[in-house]
Design a protein around this motif. Structure first.
Motif, PDB file in Angstrom:
ATOM      1  N   PHE A 149       1.362  10.320  58.102  1.00 61.42           N
ATOM      2  CA  PHE A 149       0.788   9.523  57.017  1.00 61.42           C
ATOM      3  C   PHE A 149       1.836   9.199  55.954  1.00 61.42           C
ATOM      4  O   PHE A 149       1.892   8.080  55.440  1.00 61.42           O
ATOM      5  N   VAL A 150       2.660  10.170  55.625  1.00 62.31           N
ATOM      6  CA  VAL A 150       3.730   9.927  54.651  1.00 62.31           C
ATOM      7  C   VAL A 150       4.709   8.884  55.192  1.00 62.31           C
ATOM      8  O   VAL A 150       5.169   7.994  54.463  1.00 62.31           O
ATOM      9  N   ALA A 151       4.997   8.952  56.486  1.00 59.24           N
ATOM     10  CA  ALA A 151       5.932   8.011  57.093  1.00 59.24           C
ATOM     11  C   ALA A 151       5.431   6.569  57.032  1.00 59.24           C
ATOM     12  O   ALA A 151       6.210   5.645  56.787  1.00 59.24           O
ATOM     13  N   VAL A 152       4.126   6.360  57.226  1.00 62.68           N
ATOM     14  CA  VAL A 152       3.611   4.986  57.267  1.00 62.68           C
ATOM     15  C   VAL A 152       3.208   4.459  55.892  1.00 62.68           C
ATOM     16  O   VAL A 152       3.115   3.243  55.706  1.00 62.68           O
ATOM     17  N   THR A 153       2.992   5.361  54.934  1.00 62.12           N
ATOM     18  CA  THR A 153       2.574   4.899  53.594  1.00 62.12           C
ATOM     19  C   THR A 153       3.669   5.054  52.547  1.00 62.12           C
ATOM     20  O   THR A 153       3.615   4.393  51.504  1.00 62.12           O
ATOM     21  N   GLY A 154       4.604   5.961  52.796  1.00 62.53           N
ATOM     22  CA  GLY A 154       5.624   6.241  51.788  1.00 62.53           C
ATOM     23  C   GLY A 154       5.106   7.064  50.618  1.00 62.53           C
ATOM     24  O   GLY A 154       5.762   7.170  49.593  1.00 62.53           O
ATOM     25  N   ARG A 155       3.937   7.684  50.780  1.00 65.42           N
ATOM     26  CA  ARG A 155       3.318   8.444  49.690  1.00 65.42           C
ATOM     27  C   ARG A 155       2.932   9.842  50.163  1.00 65.42           C
ATOM     28  O   ARG A 155       2.547  10.033  51.317  1.00 65.42           O
ATOM     29  N   THR A 156       3.026  10.807  49.263  1.00 58.90           N
ATOM     30  CA  THR A 156       2.539  12.155  49.541  1.00 58.90           C
ATOM     31  C   THR A 156       1.323  12.514  48.695  1.00 58.90           C
ATOM     32  O   THR A 156       0.500  13.337  49.104  1.00 58.90           O
ATOM     33  N   PRO A 199     -10.153  24.302  58.683  1.00 60.48           N
ATOM     34  CA  PRO A 199      -9.002  24.634  59.509  1.00 60.48           C
ATOM     35  C   PRO A 199      -8.313  23.440  60.160  1.00 60.48           C
ATOM     36  O   PRO A 199      -7.248  23.613  60.734  1.00 60.48           O
ATOM     37  N   ASN A 200      -8.907  22.246  60.077  1.00 62.08           N
ATOM     38  CA  ASN A 200      -8.389  21.210  60.987  1.00 62.08           C
ATOM     39  C   ASN A 200      -8.631  19.772  60.522  1.00 62.08           C
ATOM     40  O   ASN A 200      -8.765  18.879  61.359  1.00 62.08           O
ATOM     41  N   ASP A 201      -8.649  19.536  59.217  1.00 57.92           N
ATOM     42  CA  ASP A 201      -8.849  18.173  58.721  1.00 57.92           C
ATOM     43  C   ASP A 201      -7.714  17.769  57.796  1.00 57.92           C
ATOM     44  O   ASP A 201      -7.083  18.614  57.155  1.00 57.92           O
ATOM     45  N   VAL A 202      -7.489  16.461  57.707  1.00 55.80           N
ATOM     46  CA  VAL A 202      -6.569  15.899  56.731  1.00 55.80           C
ATOM     47  C   VAL A 202      -7.386  15.044  55.770  1.00 55.80           C
ATOM     48  O   VAL A 202      -8.215  14.238  56.201  1.00 55.80           O
ATOM     49  N   LEU A 203      -7.149  15.247  54.472  1.00 52.05           N
ATOM     50  CA  LEU A 203      -7.880  14.518  53.441  1.00 52.05           C
ATOM     51  C   LEU A 203      -6.999  13.463  52.797  1.00 52.05           C
ATOM     52  O   LEU A 203      -5.786  13.642  52.657  1.00 52.05           O
ATOM     53  N   LEU A 204      -7.651  12.369  52.402  1.00 49.15           N
ATOM     54  CA  LEU A 204      -6.999  11.266  51.693  1.00 49.15           C
ATOM     55  C   LEU A 204      -7.838  10.959  50.458  1.00 49.15           C
ATOM     56  O   LEU A 204      -9.007  10.573  50.591  1.00 49.15           O
ATOM     57  N   ASN A 205      -7.265  11.185  49.296  1.00 46.87           N
ATOM     58  CA  ASN A 205      -8.025  11.045  48.038  1.00 46.87           C
ATOM     59  C   ASN A 205      -9.326  11.841  48.088  1.00 46.87           C
ATOM     60  O   ASN A 205     -10.358  11.424  47.571  1.00 46.87           O
ATOM     61  N   GLY A 206      -9.273  12.992  48.740  1.00 45.79           N
ATOM     62  CA  GLY A 206     -10.423  13.878  48.822  1.00 45.79           C
ATOM     63  C   GLY A 206     -11.394  13.575  49.940  1.00 45.79           C
ATOM     64  O   GLY A 206     -12.335  14.341  50.175  1.00 45.79           O
ATOM     65  N   GLU A 242      -8.156   2.992  51.464  1.00 49.04           N
ATOM     66  CA  GLU A 242      -7.689   3.889  50.398  1.00 49.04           C
ATOM     67  C   GLU A 242      -6.261   3.598  49.948  1.00 49.04           C
ATOM     68  O   GLU A 242      -5.908   3.868  48.805  1.00 49.04           O
ATOM     69  N   THR A 243      -5.440   3.076  50.859  1.00 51.91           N
ATOM     70  CA  THR A 243      -4.023   2.880  50.527  1.00 51.91           C
ATOM     71  C   THR A 243      -3.555   1.438  50.635  1.00 51.91           C
ATOM     72  O   THR A 243      -2.453   1.114  50.177  1.00 51.91           O
ATOM     73  N   GLY A 244      -4.351   0.586  51.296  1.00 57.70           N
ATOM     74  CA  GLY A 244      -3.922  -0.792  51.530  1.00 57.70           C
ATOM     75  C   GLY A 244      -2.963  -0.941  52.693  1.00 57.70           C
ATOM     76  O   GLY A 244      -2.448  -2.037  52.938  1.00 57.70           O
ATOM     77  N   VAL A 245      -2.738   0.148  53.431  1.00 62.56           N
ATOM     78  CA  VAL A 245      -1.821   0.126  54.580  1.00 62.56           C
ATOM     79  C   VAL A 245      -2.644   0.071  55.862  1.00 62.56           C
ATOM     80  O   VAL A 245      -3.438   0.981  56.128  1.00 62.56           O
ATOM     81  N   LEU A 246      -2.466  -0.974  56.638  1.00 68.08           N
ATOM     82  CA  LEU A 246      -3.153  -1.097  57.924  1.00 68.08           C
ATOM     83  C   LEU A 246      -2.136  -0.907  59.041  1.00 68.08           C
ATOM     84  O   LEU A 246      -1.189  -1.681  59.172  1.00 68.08           O
ATOM     85  N   VAL A 247      -2.338   0.119  59.831  1.00 70.12           N
ATOM     86  CA  VAL A 247      -1.424   0.469  60.916  1.00 70.12           C
ATOM     87  C   VAL A 247      -2.181   0.360  62.229  1.00 70.12           C
ATOM     88  O   VAL A 247      -3.296   0.876  62.360  1.00 70.12           O
ATOM     89  N   ALA A 248      -1.578  -0.289  63.220  1.00 73.13           N
ATOM     90  CA  ALA A 248      -2.189  -0.362  64.538  1.00 73.13           C
ATOM     91  C   ALA A 248      -2.192   1.026  65.169  1.00 73.13           C
ATOM     92  O   ALA A 248      -1.235   1.793  65.009  1.00 73.13           O
TER      93      ALA A 248
END
Length: 255
Positions: free
Chosen positions: A95-102, A110-117, A167-173
């Motif tokens: 996610f950091v690689a495609v958005t440039g944000r941390t 145990p097994n989820d990734v959150l974006l803006n909560g 959430e980020t405006g980044v659309l990745v295929a």
């Protein structure tokens, strides 16, 4: 299948299988395990019977990501279970690689990734048995790249779903997302193999959501509320509760 190596844009020694449609990439991993030469990614554009934790259905709207990373693992189920942490870290890095944000990303035990909560990605581990023994582990990964599922389809109290695009405006295929994820997974797997769980645990805790805050862990019909203190060297959730410190090996966490 792309052979081991796959060119400069693909991790050496990892195979890649790209499908238009399958029932589930986890099922594909089970079916194809014996023919795989080593670690492999199985990616599909569509799943007809995707599943999440505890047998729940997993929605995959068009433009979202679904893949399974499968590898041999003979170190036992406890070691295999720690792959949820390496996979979470790999997703975070992708996610950091495609958005440039941390800043908007965090990891939920145990097994989820959150974006803006909100939940942007989920992980499901399944063991592969051969001759009555653990032979490998499949790491199923679903990511809301383009669209979040309907919140009404989720259990009561579940973290709201989030999509990367909204959430980020980044659309990745989806297939494009596979490459940074595969590189990140290869790096975290190599570190895990060489140094063990210690550095993985430290990196995960540095990105953990709600560390030091009160959360609720539900295990079947039992509900435990407490302060999220840490994750121990076995990957268990450690809660400080009115009844004392409790170590929880498996649960659904609610905020």
């Amino acid at each position: 299948m792309t052979g081991a190596g796959g060119g400069a844009s693909w991790p050496p020694g990892h195979a890649r299988l790209v499908l238009e449609e399958t029932d589930s990439t986890l099922n594909e991993a089970e079916r194809r395990f014996d023919e795989l030469p080593g670690p492999a990614w199985i990616f599909t554009h569509r799943q007809t019977s995707a599943r999440g934790r505890r047998g729940r259905a997993w929605q995959q709207p068009a433009g979202n990501f679904a893949a399974t990373f499968v590898l041999r693992e003979e170190g036992g189920p406890d070691r295999a279970a720690l792959r949820s942490f390496t996979a979470s870290l790999a997703l975070y890095d992708a996610f950091v690689a495609v958005t440039g944000r941390t800043d908007p990303f965090s990891l939920k035990w145990p097994n989820d990734v959150l974006l803006n909560g909100g939940k942007v990605a989920g992980i499901l581990l399944e063991s592969i048995q051969r001759h009555g023994r653990l032979a490998g582990v499949s790491i199923g990964i679903g990511v809301n790249l383009a669209e979040a599922p309907d919140p009404a389809s989720l259990p009561d109290g579940a973290v709201r779903p989030a999509a990367l695009a909204a959430e980020t405006g980044v659309l990745v295929a989806p297939e494009e997302f596979l490459t940074p994820l595969a590189h990140a997974m290869a790096e975290h797997e190599a570190r895990f193999a060489q140094y063990g769980f210690g550095p993985v645990r430290e990196a995960w805790l540095a990105r953990a959501a709600r560390l030091g805050e009160e959360i609720v862990a539900r295990t079947g019909k039992t509900e435990i509320a407490g302060v999220f203190e840490t994750v121990d060297d076995q990957g268990r959730l450690i809660l400080q509760t009115p009844q004392g410190r409790q170590a929880i090996a498996a649960a659904d966490v609610y905020f």
